[in-house]
Design a protein around this motif. Structure first.
Motif, PDB file in Angstrom:
ATOM      1  N   GLU A  91     -24.928 -45.151 -24.991  1.00 47.43           N
ATOM      2  CA  GLU A  91     -24.141 -44.841 -26.364  1.00 47.43           C
ATOM      3  C   GLU A  91     -24.929 -44.487 -27.425  1.00 47.43           C
ATOM      4  O   GLU A  91     -25.216 -43.728 -28.172  1.00 47.43           O
ATOM      5  CB  GLU A  91     -22.977 -45.540 -26.537  1.00 47.43           C
ATOM      6  N   VAL A 127     -19.399 -35.448 -27.264  1.00 51.22           N
ATOM      7  CA  VAL A 127     -19.226 -36.318 -28.525  1.00 51.22           C
ATOM      8  C   VAL A 127     -18.484 -35.658 -29.530  1.00 51.22           C
ATOM      9  O   VAL A 127     -18.797 -34.416 -29.528  1.00 51.22           O
ATOM     10  CB  VAL A 127     -20.555 -36.778 -28.795  1.00 51.22           C
ATOM     11  N   LYS A 183     -26.054 -41.052 -29.423  1.00 43.64           N
ATOM     12  CA  LYS A 183     -25.749 -41.061 -30.973  1.00 43.64           C
ATOM     13  C   LYS A 183     -27.099 -40.345 -31.414  1.00 43.64           C
ATOM     14  O   LYS A 183     -27.160 -39.777 -32.197  1.00 43.64           O
ATOM     15  CB  LYS A 183     -25.270 -42.203 -31.607  1.00 43.64           C
ATOM     16  N   MET A 236     -16.497 -40.639 -27.961  1.00 45.64           N
ATOM     17  CA  MET A 236     -17.500 -40.370 -26.753  1.00 45.64           C
ATOM     18  C   MET A 236     -17.162 -40.274 -25.511  1.00 45.64           C
ATOM     19  O   MET A 236     -16.259 -41.494 -25.220  1.00 45.64           O
ATOM     20  CB  MET A 236     -18.999 -41.131 -27.083  1.00 45.64           C
TER      21      MET A 236
END
Length: 416
Positions: free
Chosen positions: A112, A91, A116, A102
């Motif tokens: 995802e 990332v 995050k 990413m």
């Protein structure tokens, strides 16, 4: 005594062996865990350097001194053993914390949004590497962007759990083996002591038997001499000392007999412990009266017990006689018998000076006396309480001493 010594040796050996074994297994687990972490961090460094500049032939290892760099001059990335990493997450964030890109080869396990959230947590902290969830991560900044690399640490964690499980199973097996080894070795270690103790008991028994006859002859001749010449100070001294010697020899024979005769081989019966104690207390009441001592009894009626009546009466006599010897004039002795839901409690309590705590357990040892001069003068040789404890132990009971508020109590308890 030898059984207690054997158990103590066995327990000591078990503790030492267990500590050693646990220390070794803990060291193996800790070392393996640390090795997994080092390997994961090495893979992460290789991954970050490759992604940072895949064409550079000699990437710097930012955590190492240049002299220790594992990448030799002229070697490519394909020659490094940790570079074959296919399951990872990269990332990239800007210096302002804006998400840029990413690369997720673990999308089947981590989406995802989850990654995050992990990144935001990592950026909010100040750690450059660590573990979050089942992922091992590292953070690198190049002045323009911040790169966060993850690799899956699940397999290593699973291996660690398996190793821990194996360690626990081996630990249990090891404890069983250690217990057996300790039992065998403690028996071998105690055997010479046991043989010496048996020889000592046999010697005491033989010597006591040999002493009985001359003491009896001396006593009988002293009585004849006293009849012929009347009262004489020297003759009375001889008679007194012979009486004390006869008492000592009788006590030694009693103790030896109790220790050498298996309790299982003695005839036992159900009897009224209440009546047996009252019968034994009665002769001491006149002695207490002559000494100016108040003697009370609190005997619960109809308490039955399975054992040897004469031996339990002997215990009562020893404890009451001991209380009379250590209670001053105008003092008080209480003899009680009670029952609880699980125990029968027999106690002899007396007023007087408390027994020091460090002396209490020693009182049940052979020939041990706190006030040696006083007990010697009164004909006590420190065998009575040892006899009482042996009888109580043979009846699967327990005897203890308490000193509270100026009252000393010898409490005998039996399970029912």
């Amino acid at each position: 005594m030898t059984k207690q010594l054997r158990y103590r040796i066995m327990i000591t050996m078990m503790i030492l062996l267990s500590i050693t074994f646990v220390s070794i297994m803990a060291a193996i687990n800790i070392w393996t865990h640390a090795s997994n972490i080092r390997e994961a961090d090495s893979n992460l460094r290789s991954l970050v350097m490759q992604k940072d500049d895949p064409d550079r032939p000699q990437p710097p290892d930012f955590d190492r001194d240049p002299e220790d760099n594992p990448f030799k001059p002229g070697a490519g990335f394909e020659q490094h053993p940790n570079i074959a990493i296919t399951h990872f997450i990269i990332v990239v964030y800007s210096q302002d914390g804006e998400f840029l890109s990413m690369e997720n080869t673990l999308s089947d396990s981590y989406d995802e949004d989850e990654i995050k959230s992990y990144c935001e947590e990592i950026l909010a902290g100040d750690k450059r590497q660590g573990t979050i969830g089942q992922l091992r991560y590292t953070v690198r900044s190049n002045g323009e962007n911040t790169l966060i690399a993850f690799i899956d640490h699940t397999a290593a964690e699973k291996n660690m759990r398996n190793l821990l499980l194996i360690s626990i199973v081996l630990g249990i097996i090891g404890l069983v083996v250690f217990a057996f080894i300790s039992y065998v070795l403690s028996g071998l270690m105690v055997r010479p002591v046991e043989e010496a103790f048996e020889k000592q008991k046999q010697f005491i028994s033989d010597a006591s038997h040999e002493l009985k006859t001359p003491i009896a002859v001396i006593l009988s001749n002293t009585e004849l001499l006293e009849d012929q010449i009347g009262e004489n100070k020297q003759v009375s001294y001889i008679k007194k000392e012979c009486d004390q010697m006869h008492h000592l020899v009788t006590s030694l024979l009693t103790l030896t007999h109790l220790e050498q005769t298996p309790y299982t081989g003695i005839e036992k019966n159900d009897f009224s412990l209440s009546d047996a104690l009252l019968e034994r207390i009665l002769p001491f009441e006149s002695v207490a009266f002559e000494k100016g001592i108040t003697m009370e009894e609190d005997i619960l009626p109809d308490v039955t017990f399975f054992g040897v009546r004469e031996q339990l009466q002997q215990v009562a006599g020893i404890l009451i006689d001991n209380a009379l010897s250590h209670t001053d004039q105008n003092g008080k002795i209480t003899v009680s018998l009670k029952k609880t839901s699980h125990h029968i409690l027999f106690a002899v309590s007396n007023t007087g000076d408390p027994i020091p705590e460090e002396e209490r357990e020693k009182l049940f040892e052979r020939f041990y006396r706190i006030d040696k001069a006083r007990n010697r003068a009164s004909g006590h040789y420190g065998l009575g309480l040892s006899i009482a404890k042996t009888i109580v132990d043979n009846h699967k009971g327990h005897i203890r001493i308490t000193c509270e508020e100026g009252i000393t109590s010898f409490i005998v308890s039996f399970k029912q």
